[in-house]
Design a protein around this motif. Structure first.
Motif, PDB file in Angstrom:
ATOM      1  N   LEU A 174       0.844  -1.187   0.000  1.00  9.57           N
ATOM      2  CA  LEU A 174       0.000   0.000   0.000  1.00  9.57           C
ATOM      3  C   LEU A 174       0.883   1.242   0.000  1.00  9.57           C
ATOM      4  O   LEU A 174       1.988   1.218   0.537  1.00  9.57           O
ATOM      5  CB  LEU A 174      -0.845  -0.066   1.268  1.00  9.57           C
ATOM      6  CG  LEU A 174      -2.018   0.870   1.471  1.00  9.57           C
ATOM      7  CD1 LEU A 174      -3.082   0.159   2.306  1.00  9.57           C
ATOM      8  CD2 LEU A 174      -1.607   2.143   2.170  1.00  9.57           C
TER       9      LEU A 174
ATOM     10  N   GLU B 270     -13.674   8.882  -0.891  1.00  8.73           N
ATOM     11  CA  GLU B 270     -14.862   8.147  -0.437  1.00  8.73           C
ATOM     12  C   GLU B 270     -16.064   9.068  -0.307  1.00  8.73           C
ATOM     13  O   GLU B 270     -17.172   8.722  -0.704  1.00  8.73           O
ATOM     14  CB  GLU B 270     -14.575   7.514   0.928  1.00  8.73           C
ATOM     15  CG  GLU B 270     -13.957   6.145   0.845  1.00  8.73           C
ATOM     16  CD  GLU B 270     -13.907   5.464   2.198  1.00  8.73           C
ATOM     17  OE1 GLU B 270     -13.932   6.160   3.233  1.00  8.73           O
ATOM     18  OE2 GLU B 270     -13.824   4.226   2.214  1.00  8.73           O
TER      19      GLU B 270
ATOM     20  N   THR C  87      -8.115   0.435   4.661  1.00  7.75           N
ATOM     21  CA  THR C  87      -7.910   0.255   3.218  1.00  7.75           C
ATOM     22  C   THR C  87      -7.302  -1.110   2.928  1.00  7.75           C
ATOM     23  O   THR C  87      -7.704  -1.800   1.988  1.00  7.75           O
ATOM     24  CB  THR C  87      -7.025   1.388   2.651  1.00  7.75           C
ATOM     25  OG1 THR C  87      -7.668   2.633   2.892  1.00  7.75           O
ATOM     26  CG2 THR C  87      -6.790   1.223   1.156  1.00  7.75           C
TER      27      THR C  87
ATOM     28  N   ALA D  80      -6.889   4.648   8.625  1.00  3.32           N
ATOM     29  CA  ALA D  80      -7.259   4.591   7.206  1.00  3.32           C
ATOM     30  C   ALA D  80      -6.408   3.552   6.467  1.00  3.32           C
ATOM     31  O   ALA D  80      -6.899   2.849   5.574  1.00  3.32           O
ATOM     32  CB  ALA D  80      -7.095   5.967   6.566  1.00  3.32           C
TER      33      ALA D  80
ATOM     34  N   VAL E 254      -3.706   5.560   0.090  1.00  3.96           N
ATOM     35  CA  VAL E 254      -4.425   6.399   1.041  1.00  3.96           C
ATOM     36  C   VAL E 254      -3.817   7.774   0.845  1.00  3.96           C
ATOM     37  O   VAL E 254      -2.596   7.914   0.782  1.00  3.96           O
ATOM     38  CB  VAL E 254      -4.204   5.928   2.493  1.00  3.96           C
ATOM     39  CG1 VAL E 254      -4.736   6.949   3.484  1.00  3.96           C
ATOM     40  CG2 VAL E 254      -4.878   4.568   2.719  1.00  3.96           C
TER      41      VAL E 254
ATOM     42  N   SER F 154      -9.209  -3.891   0.590  1.00  2.37           N
ATOM     43  CA  SER F 154      -8.788  -4.231  -0.771  1.00  2.37           C
ATOM     44  C   SER F 154      -7.657  -5.256  -0.864  1.00  2.37           C
ATOM     45  O   SER F 154      -7.258  -5.615  -1.962  1.00  2.37           O
ATOM     46  CB  SER F 154      -8.402  -2.958  -1.532  1.00  2.37           C
ATOM     47  OG  SER F 154      -7.616  -2.121  -0.732  1.00  2.37           O
TER      48      SER F 154
ATOM     49  N   ASP G 265     -13.475   5.241  -3.867  1.00  3.23           N
ATOM     50  CA  ASP G 265     -13.047   4.248  -2.898  1.00  3.23           C
ATOM     51  C   ASP G 265     -11.672   4.556  -2.289  1.00  3.23           C
ATOM     52  O   ASP G 265     -11.008   3.688  -1.743  1.00  3.23           O
ATOM     53  CB  ASP G 265     -13.061   2.838  -3.509  1.00  3.23           C
ATOM     54  CG  ASP G 265     -12.292   2.770  -4.810  1.00  3.23           C
ATOM     55  OD1 ASP G 265     -11.515   3.706  -5.092  1.00  3.23           O
ATOM     56  OD2 ASP G 265     -12.456   1.772  -5.541  1.00  3.23           O
ATOM     57  N   THR G 266     -11.248   5.821  -2.377  1.00  4.03           N
ATOM     58  CA  THR G 266      -9.965   6.180  -1.779  1.00  4.03           C
ATOM     59  C   THR G 266     -10.181   7.018  -0.521  1.00  4.03           C
ATOM     60  O   THR G 266     -10.960   7.968  -0.533  1.00  4.03           O
ATOM     61  CB  THR G 266      -9.097   6.969  -2.788  1.00  4.03           C
ATOM     62  OG1 THR G 266      -8.973   6.210  -3.981  1.00  4.03           O
ATOM     63  CG2 THR G 266      -7.712   7.252  -2.216  1.00  4.03           C
ATOM     64  N   MET G 267      -9.496   6.622   0.544  1.00  3.91           N
ATOM     65  CA  MET G 267      -9.627   7.391   1.782  1.00  3.91           C
ATOM     66  C   MET G 267      -8.673   8.569   1.771  1.00  3.91           C
ATOM     67  O   MET G 267      -7.493   8.421   1.476  1.00  3.91           O
ATOM     68  CB  MET G 267      -9.366   6.493   2.991  1.00  3.91           C
ATOM     69  CG  MET G 267     -10.432   5.427   3.179  1.00  3.91           C
ATOM     70  SD  MET G 267     -10.231   4.483   4.708  1.00  3.91           S
ATOM     71  CE  MET G 267     -10.942   5.616   5.892  1.00  3.91           C
TER      72      MET G 267
ATOM     73  N   PRO H 122      -3.076  -0.223  -3.606  1.00  2.51           N
ATOM     74  CA  PRO H 122      -4.053   0.805  -3.250  1.00  2.51           C
ATOM     75  C   PRO H 122      -3.355   1.972  -2.552  1.00  2.51           C
ATOM     76  O   PRO H 122      -2.263   1.805  -2.006  1.00  2.51           O
ATOM     77  CB  PRO H 122      -5.002   0.094  -2.279  1.00  2.51           C
ATOM     78  CG  PRO H 122      -4.238  -1.057  -1.744  1.00  2.51           C
ATOM     79  CD  PRO H 122      -3.246  -1.442  -2.804  1.00  2.51           C
TER      80      PRO H 122
END
Ligand code: GTP
Ligand code: MG
Length: 381
Positions: A163, A221, A250, A246, A193, A254, A226-228, A191
């Motif tokens: 991540l 979001e 996340t 977060a 954040v 995912s 769908d991204t914090m 993914p």
């Protein structure tokens, strides 16, 4: 083959090395049997002798080497042995947007909570824990200097991070390296954040950043994406816990992060250097299995027995489980960042693998030098 000495090559195809020297002489190349030549030359020699010479990539060659010792890199063992492992996170972002400050803030916050009065060591990666929805959760951060983060991530390959935290300064907004970082994360399939940093500044405009990133397909979001996005101040230490939460949420949403903790350890070298007193010192990240003091390991062209392991607080530890970074003492040489490490049966096997790798590296280097020399001759004539 990949840049090999004539002797090695001759042995592989079962001819007399002198014959190869002779052939090259005929082609106007003066090479002794022990000298290394490049792939093109090997292919040429092979053709002359009616052999098809296949040049394999260094990765494939290494895989073959390990297979000859009955080792499979990346082997995850039995699925029934898999258990949850913490996410491994890289912090990325534009110059001066606060990556270093954020990594410091996260580390410091955890030291105060964890080891009262403990002094953190800079070992290139650290693990923190945070409470999320009543459960204690761990996160591993890779802590590389800002300007090196890209190259290091590239060198280590995408597999080393699960991540990415994308830091964007709220007073500056989305900048070229923000986009570059974003593209890296996309290419690696990890993914992200978004940490909107420097919200303590009066000119901070977090809404602008949400809008800017939306244009690049990173949809918050709160806008239905769908991204914090988390608003923080690394300097004033605002909402660091919110960011950690977060990251965990996340990862949970995912990623399915599991690893086999019971097998022999395998992983990656984060950074390494030669310490005056302690000799070669390498920070490794365990990706699967459990690494224990006393085990025989190979890390790139280095080998040795794990003499001691030290965590980010300077404490000696006896074992390291998946996603745990640790400083390892006891290697014969300094491995390169991004190289793999693995536990093998005994010292003898470790040394044999390391020696083969070293010989190969040397041959590749020699072959490269030869090409350059030949080119220089060519230019001079
Ligand atoms: P590079 O490694 O050079 O790419 O920079 P970086 O992203 O690591 O930024 P760094 O953490 O060094 O911070 C850059 C400057 O911004 C420093 O002067 C920090 O003190 C300042 N800074 C970082 N975070 C904050 C913040 O939350 N608020 C304020 N006001 N300043 C910050
Ligand atoms: Mg920095």
């Amino acid at each position: 083959a990949r840049g090999a000495s004539l002797t090695d090559f001759a042995e592989k195809i079962g001819v007399d090395p002198a014959q190869l020297v002779q052939m090259l002489f005929g082609l106007g190349e003066m090479v002794t049997a022990t000298e290394s030549v490049n792939d093109e030359t090997l292919e040429l020699l092979g053709e002359e002798l009616n052999y098809v010479v296949q040049v394999v990539s260094p990765e494939d060659e290494d895989r073959e080497l390990l297979e000859s010792f009955d080792i499979e890199l990346g082997d995850e063992g039995d699925e029934s042995d898999w258990t949850v492992r913490p996410p491994v996170v890289t912090v990325m972002g534009h110059v001066d947007h606060g990556k270093t400050k954020l990594l410091d803030a996260i580390r410091d916050a955890n030291v105060i909570e964890g080891e009262a009065g403990g002094i953190t060591q800079h070992i290139g990666a650290y693990q923190v824990s945070t409470e999320v929805e009543g459960t204690e959760r761990k996160i591993t951060f890779i802590d590389t200097p800002g300007h090196e983060a890209f190259t290091a991530m590239r060198a280590r390959g995408s597999q080393s991070s699960d991540l990415a935290v994308l830091v964007v300064a709220a007073d500056d907004g989305v900048m070229p390296q923000t986009i570059e970082a974003l593209n890296h994360a996309k290419a690696a399939g990890v993914p992200i954040v978004v940490a909107i940093n420097k919200i303590d500044k009066p000119e901070a405009d977090p809404t602008k950043i949400r809008g800017q990133l939306t244009e690049y397909g990173v949809i918050p979001e709160e806008y239905g994406g769908d991204t914090m996005f988390v608003e923080i101040s690394a300097k004033s230490r605002i909402n660091i816990e919110g960011l950690l939460e977060a990251v965990v949420l996340t990862a949970d949403a995912s990623l399915d992060l599991q690893a086999n903790a019971v097998q022999d350890a395998q992983g990656i070298v984060i950074e390494a250097h030669l310490d005056r007193g302690r000799g070669p010192v390498a920070t490794i990240l365990v990706q699967r299995g459990t690494l224990r003091v006393g085990e025989s390991i190979v890390a790139g062209p280095a080998h040795g027995r794990v003499r001691a392991m030290i965590d980010e607080y300077g404490n000696e530890i006896t074992e390291a489980t998946p996603s745990r970074p640790a400083m390892v003492l006891g290697l014969s040489a300094v491995p390169g960042a991004g190289q793999s490490f693995l536990v093998v049966e005994d010292d003898r096997m470790a040394r044999q693998i390391a020696e083969k790798r070293e010989a190969r590296e040397r041959a590749a280097l020699q072959a490269k030098r030869r090409v350059r020399r030949t080119l220089e001759d060519f230019m001079a004539s």
